[in-house]
Motif scaffolding. Structure first.
Motif, PDB file in Angstrom:
ATOM      1  N   UNK A  44       0.834  -1.190   0.000  1.00 51.17           N
ATOM      2  CA  UNK A  44       0.000   0.000   0.000  1.00 51.17           C
ATOM      3  C   UNK A  44       0.877   1.252   0.000  1.00 51.17           C
ATOM      4  N   UNK A  45       0.297   2.332  -0.473  1.00 53.35           N
ATOM      5  CA  UNK A  45       1.007   3.592  -0.434  1.00 53.35           C
ATOM      6  C   UNK A  45       1.202   4.016   1.017  1.00 53.35           C
ATOM      7  N   UNK A  46       2.389   4.550   1.320  1.00 52.40           N
ATOM      8  CA  UNK A  46       2.692   4.942   2.688  1.00 52.40           C
ATOM      9  C   UNK A  46       3.230   6.366   2.738  1.00 52.40           C
ATOM     10  N   UNK A  47       2.993   6.997   3.861  1.00 54.25           N
ATOM     11  CA  UNK A  47       3.496   8.346   4.131  1.00 54.25           C
ATOM     12  C   UNK A  47       5.010   8.314   4.292  1.00 54.25           C
ATOM     13  N   UNK A  48       5.666   9.326   3.742  1.00 53.61           N
ATOM     14  CA  UNK A  48       7.110   9.461   3.890  1.00 53.61           C
ATOM     15  C   UNK A  48       7.448  10.706   4.721  1.00 53.61           C
TER      16      UNK A  48
END
Length: 124
Positions: A44-48
């Protein structure tokens, strides 16, 4: 409505560095929080990282603190992500995003506008 275009991705060896840029147009850039996210294959897309409207406050996912640095240049409508000591697990598509609403602290969710992404591949 803000349009975002990422650049700076590519292929790099482990231990190397890359600097991603996100050029914004179509809005008042300094009105927006800016964030970087990534999505690795099969995940899944994750916060950086994210940065406040003025650039004075930043937020990072704990696992990347010390290696990645987010910044912005409101005069030139650009947000950047400096990535150092890259690892194979940093391989992902990196997206920048903009969010108008919020208080003082740069948010990690709820972004309204997204770029198309730029591929970062780290070879071991």
């Amino acid at each position: 409505q803000v349009q975002l275009v990422e650049s700076g991705g590519g292929l790099v060896q482990a231990g190397g560095s890359l600097r991603l840029s996100c050029a914004a147009s179509g809005g008042t850039f300094s009105n927006y929080f800016m964030g970087w996210f990534r999505q690795a294959p099969g995940k899944e897309r994750e916060f950086v990282a994210s940065i406040s409207r003025t650039g004075g406050t930043t937020s990072y996912v704990d696992s990347l603190k010390g290696r990645f640095t987010i910044s912005r240049d409101n005069a030139n409508n650009v947000a950047n992500l400096q990535m150092n000591s890259l690892k194979s697990e940093d391989t992902a598509i990196y997206y920048c995003a903009a969010r108008a609403s919020g208080g003082y602290f740069p948010p990690r969710t709820g972004y309204d506008y997204w770029g198309q992404g730029t591929q970062v591949t780290v070879s071991s």
